[in-house]
Design a protein around this motif. Structure first.
Motif, PDB file in Angstrom:
ATOM      1  N   ARG A 202       0.824  -1.209   0.000  1.00 54.37           N
ATOM      2  CA  ARG A 202       0.000   0.000   0.000  1.00 54.37           C
ATOM      3  C   ARG A 202       0.859   1.261   0.000  1.00 54.37           C
ATOM      4  NH1 ARG A 202      -4.688   1.493   4.492  1.00 54.37           N
ATOM      5  NH2 ARG A 202      -5.312   3.499   3.572  1.00 54.37           N
ATOM      6  N   GLN A 203       1.916   1.270   0.817  1.00 52.87           N
ATOM      7  CA  GLN A 203       2.803   2.429   0.883  1.00 52.87           C
ATOM      8  C   GLN A 203       3.872   2.412  -0.206  1.00 52.87           C
ATOM      9  OE1 GLN A 203       2.524   5.119   2.897  1.00 52.87           O
ATOM     10  NE2 GLN A 203       0.612   4.207   3.619  1.00 52.87           N
ATOM     11  N   GLN A 204       4.016   1.258  -0.868  1.00 55.30           N
ATOM     12  CA  GLN A 204       5.073   1.104  -1.873  1.00 55.30           C
ATOM     13  C   GLN A 204       6.434   1.450  -1.270  1.00 55.30           C
ATOM     14  OE1 GLN A 204       4.587   0.226  -5.623  1.00 55.30           O
ATOM     15  NE2 GLN A 204       3.155  -0.811  -4.246  1.00 55.30           N
ATOM     16  N   ALA A 205       6.657   0.911  -0.072  1.00 56.31           N
ATOM     17  CA  ALA A 205       7.890   1.202   0.658  1.00 56.31           C
ATOM     18  C   ALA A 205       8.159   0.083   1.648  1.00 56.31           C
ATOM     19  CB  ALA A 205       7.788   2.540   1.385  1.00 56.31           C
ATOM     20  N   MET A 206       9.399   0.024   2.117  1.00 59.91           N
ATOM     21  CA  MET A 206       9.764  -0.893   3.187  1.00 59.91           C
ATOM     22  C   MET A 206       9.469  -0.205   4.518  1.00 59.91           C
ATOM     23  SD  MET A 206      11.130  -3.709   1.778  1.00 59.91           S
ATOM     24  CE  MET A 206      12.286  -4.439   2.948  1.00 59.91           C
ATOM     25  N   LEU A 207       8.737  -0.898   5.391  1.00 63.79           N
ATOM     26  CA  LEU A 207       8.383  -0.352   6.694  1.00 63.79           C
ATOM     27  C   LEU A 207       9.006  -1.201   7.795  1.00 63.79           C
ATOM     28  CD1 LEU A 207       4.564   0.429   6.234  1.00 63.79           C
ATOM     29  CD2 LEU A 207       6.523   1.935   5.822  1.00 63.79           C
ATOM     30  N   ALA A 208       9.298  -0.554   8.915  1.00 64.52           N
ATOM     31  CA  ALA A 208       9.804  -1.275  10.085  1.00 64.52           C
ATOM     32  C   ALA A 208       8.611  -1.936  10.771  1.00 64.52           C
ATOM     33  CB  ALA A 208      10.520  -0.323  11.027  1.00 64.52           C
ATOM     34  N   THR A 209       8.301  -3.154  10.353  1.00 62.11           N
ATOM     35  CA  THR A 209       7.090  -3.830  10.824  1.00 62.11           C
ATOM     36  C   THR A 209       7.269  -4.500  12.177  1.00 62.11           C
ATOM     37  OG1 THR A 209       7.762  -5.774   9.535  1.00 62.11           O
ATOM     38  CG2 THR A 209       6.225  -4.230   8.503  1.00 62.11           C
ATOM     39  N   ARG A 210       8.508  -4.693  12.613  1.00 58.74           N
ATOM     40  CA  ARG A 210       8.734  -5.318  13.921  1.00 58.74           C
ATOM     41  C   ARG A 210      10.015  -4.752  14.523  1.00 58.74           C
ATOM     42  NH1 ARG A 210       8.821  -9.978  12.337  1.00 58.74           N
ATOM     43  NH2 ARG A 210      10.993 -10.624  12.526  1.00 58.74           N
ATOM     44  N   ASP A 211       9.904  -4.255  15.748  1.00 55.84           N
ATOM     45  CA  ASP A 211      11.051  -3.689  16.458  1.00 55.84           C
ATOM     46  C   ASP A 211      10.999  -4.203  17.886  1.00 55.84           C
ATOM     47  OD1 ASP A 211      13.275  -2.264  17.088  1.00 55.84           O
ATOM     48  OD2 ASP A 211      12.331  -0.297  17.061  1.00 55.84           O
ATOM     49  N   GLU A 212      11.988  -4.986  18.281  1.00 54.38           N
ATOM     50  CA  GLU A 212      11.938  -5.624  19.588  1.00 54.38           C
ATOM     51  C   GLU A 212      13.318  -5.679  20.216  1.00 54.38           C
ATOM     52  OE1 GLU A 212      10.384  -9.502  18.815  1.00 54.38           O
ATOM     53  OE2 GLU A 212      11.820  -9.933  17.235  1.00 54.38           O
ATOM     54  N   ILE A 213      13.320  -5.808  21.535  1.00 54.12           N
ATOM     55  CA  ILE A 213      14.563  -6.003  22.275  1.00 54.12           C
ATOM     56  C   ILE A 213      14.549  -7.421  22.819  1.00 54.12           C
ATOM     57  CG2 ILE A 213      13.548  -4.978  24.368  1.00 54.12           C
ATOM     58  CD1 ILE A 213      16.402  -4.042  25.090  1.00 54.12           C
ATOM     59  N   LEU A 214      15.630  -8.157  22.558  1.00 55.34           N
ATOM     60  CA  LEU A 214      15.676  -9.576  22.887  1.00 55.34           C
ATOM     61  C   LEU A 214      16.929  -9.897  23.681  1.00 55.34           C
ATOM     62  CD1 LEU A 214      14.669 -11.039  19.405  1.00 55.34           C
ATOM     63  CD2 LEU A 214      13.194 -10.787  21.397  1.00 55.34           C
ATOM     64  N   ARG A 215      16.791 -10.892  24.526  1.00 54.88           N
ATOM     65  CA  ARG A 215      17.952 -11.380  25.259  1.00 54.88           C
ATOM     66  C   ARG A 215      18.799 -12.236  24.337  1.00 54.88           C
ATOM     67  NH1 ARG A 215      17.883 -14.457  31.158  1.00 54.88           N
ATOM     68  NH2 ARG A 215      20.157 -14.591  31.410  1.00 54.88           N
ATOM     69  N   VAL A 216      20.095 -12.026  24.375  1.00 50.56           N
ATOM     70  CA  VAL A 216      21.006 -12.767  23.511  1.00 50.56           C
ATOM     71  C   VAL A 216      21.421 -14.049  24.221  1.00 50.56           C
ATOM     72  CG1 VAL A 216      23.185 -12.702  22.254  1.00 50.56           C
ATOM     73  CG2 VAL A 216      21.845 -10.608  22.547  1.00 50.56           C
ATOM     74  N   PRO A 217      21.180 -15.209  23.620  1.00 51.42           N
ATOM     75  CA  PRO A 217      21.589 -16.457  24.280  1.00 51.42           C
ATOM     76  C   PRO A 217      23.095 -16.538  24.400  1.00 51.42           C
ATOM     77  CG  PRO A 217      20.892 -16.875  22.022  1.00 51.42           C
ATOM     78  CD  PRO A 217      20.555 -15.442  22.315  1.00 51.42           C
ATOM     79  N   GLU A 218      23.551 -17.082  25.520  1.00 48.36           N
ATOM     80  CA  GLU A 218      24.983 -17.235  25.737  1.00 48.36           C
ATOM     81  C   GLU A 218      25.541 -18.290  24.795  1.00 48.36           C
ATOM     82  OE1 GLU A 218      25.463 -18.228  29.807  1.00 48.36           O
ATOM     83  OE2 GLU A 218      25.286 -16.164  30.519  1.00 48.36           O
ATOM     84  N   ARG A 219      26.671 -17.969  24.192  1.00 46.00           N
ATOM     85  CA  ARG A 219      27.313 -18.943  23.323  1.00 46.00           C
ATOM     86  C   ARG A 219      28.160 -19.898  24.142  1.00 46.00           C
ATOM     87  NH1 ARG A 219      29.463 -15.171  18.282  1.00 46.00           N
ATOM     88  NH2 ARG A 219      27.416 -14.353  17.673  1.00 46.00           N
ATOM     89  N   ARG A 220      28.338 -21.078  23.599  1.00 42.23           N
ATOM     90  CA  ARG A 220      29.117 -22.088  24.306  1.00 42.23           C
ATOM     91  C   ARG A 220      30.547 -21.587  24.510  1.00 42.23           C
ATOM     92  NH1 ARG A 220      28.943 -28.029  21.938  1.00 42.23           N
ATOM     93  NH2 ARG A 220      26.753 -27.623  22.474  1.00 42.23           N
ATOM     94  N   GLY A 221      31.006 -21.678  25.744  1.00 41.27           N
ATOM     95  CA  GLY A 221      32.356 -21.245  26.059  1.00 41.27           C
ATOM     96  C   GLY A 221      32.455 -19.796  26.466  1.00 41.27           C
ATOM     97  N   GLU A 222      31.324 -19.020  26.353  1.00 37.40           N
ATOM     98  CA  GLU A 222      31.371 -17.607  26.692  1.00 37.40           C
ATOM     99  C   GLU A 222      30.802 -17.319  28.070  1.00 37.40           C
ATOM    100  OE1 GLU A 222      29.522 -15.252  23.757  1.00 37.40           O
ATOM    101  OE2 GLU A 222      31.080 -15.556  22.259  1.00 37.40           O
ATOM    102  N   ARG A 223      30.283 -18.340  28.751  1.00 32.80           N
ATOM    103  CA  ARG A 223      29.703 -18.116  30.069  1.00 32.80           C
ATOM    104  C   ARG A 223      30.798 -17.715  31.049  1.00 32.80           C
ATOM    105  NH1 ARG A 223      25.807 -22.622  32.367  1.00 32.80           N
ATOM    106  NH2 ARG A 223      24.663 -21.835  30.547  1.00 32.80           N
ATOM    107  N   THR A 224      30.513 -16.702  31.818  1.00 32.47           N
ATOM    108  CA  THR A 224      31.491 -16.209  32.776  1.00 32.47           C
ATOM    109  C   THR A 224      31.559 -17.153  33.968  1.00 32.47           C
ATOM    110  OG1 THR A 224      31.020 -13.947  32.111  1.00 32.47           O
ATOM    111  CG2 THR A 224      32.158 -14.260  34.209  1.00 32.47           C
ATOM    112  N   ALA A 225      32.755 -17.644  34.248  1.00 27.29           N
ATOM    113  CA  ALA A 225      32.917 -18.565  35.373  1.00 27.29           C
ATOM    114  C   ALA A 225      32.833 -17.802  36.685  1.00 27.29           C
ATOM    115  CB  ALA A 225      34.262 -19.284  35.271  1.00 27.29           C
TER     116      ALA A 225
END
Length: 246
Positions: A202-225
């Motif tokens: 309808r707008q003939q344009a790209m719209l920001a249809t979803r904007d969210e803040i998410l928790r980033v999963p810890e990668r293997r080996g990056e967990r702080t001991a």
């Protein structure tokens, strides 16, 4: 996923077979009334609704790129540097100012031919973002402070139109289906922003249809001991009691 689904159905059938032997009439026994669905509750219902946005975020802004002709609507035949340079003269219908680039970046784009080593225009990508079977042109422009301008262009009847323009300090830019997804860092440790840009017919344009803040999963080996606890000095340990306790 299909084997899991089959096992789930088989377990459900077995459960029904067991339940069929329960109850005085040989049928299933009721576990009581199901809880009622809870719908959204409106807060401050007497508050008059806003009728206009307080700020112009530039959503839905498009701009025709002057001086560019697209033979056969094939954006693969365009030079991205030429497009970026011509885009400096483009004007949107609404002047939100969000499509403007820093003066230093504008000078670098203009000097891309004579100083290619400082040219901020990145390698272009081509995706069908609109679903019409033709590719769109996606250009990235490096900005100061590790920011990135992302712009998408669509060709139609030989005319090139900018259908998306945004700037952010991105972690990455990804394609998901026909959406462009920008990942940006958050000031909250362990979280990031993800904004999905989608084509709106309808707008003939790209719209920001979803904007969210998410928790980033810890990668293997990056967990702080956990910080190890240092052993107490020899002299600080309590002396054993002379009288043993039962």
């Amino acid at each position: 996923m299909r084997p899991v689904r089959v096992r789930t159905v088989a377990a459900a059938v077995a459960g029904l077979a067991l339940l069929s032997g329960c109850g005085s009439a040989g049928g299933l026994e009721s576990t009581g009334e199901a809880p009622s669905a809870v719908g959204p509750a409106r807060l401050w219902p007497d508050l008059p609704p806003a009728s206009a946005a307080p700020y112009d975020y530039g959503e839905g802004e498009t701009a025709r790129i002057p001086g560019i002709t697209v033979p056969g609507d094939d954006v693969h035949r365009l030079d991205p540097v030429t497009v970026a340079q011509a885009g400096l003269k483009a004007r949107t219908k609404r002047d939100s100012g969000l499509d403007e680039l820093p003066d230093a970046t504008v000078r670098q784009i203009r000097d891309c031919r004579t100083a290619p080593g400082d040219c901020p225009v990145l390698t272009p990508y081509y995706f069908d973002l609109t679903g019409d079977g033709r590719d769109e042109l996606v250009i990235g422009v490096r900005l100061p402070e590790r920011q990135l301008a992302v712009r998408a262009y669509r060709a139609d009847e030989g005319v090139l139109t900018r259908i998306m323009s945004t700037v952010d300090a991105v972690i990455s830019v990804e394609l998901a289906g026909r959406d462009l997804v920008l990942r940006a860092p958050s000031v909250i440790s362990g979280y990031e922003y993800r904004t999905a840009w989608s084509w709106d017919d309808r707008q003939q344009a790209m719209l920001a249809t979803r904007d969210e803040i998410l928790r980033v999963p810890e990668r293997r080996g990056e967990r702080t001991a956990p910080t190890p606890t240092a052993p107490a000095p020899e002299g600080s340990r309590p002396a054993p009691s002379e009288t043993p306790t039962a």
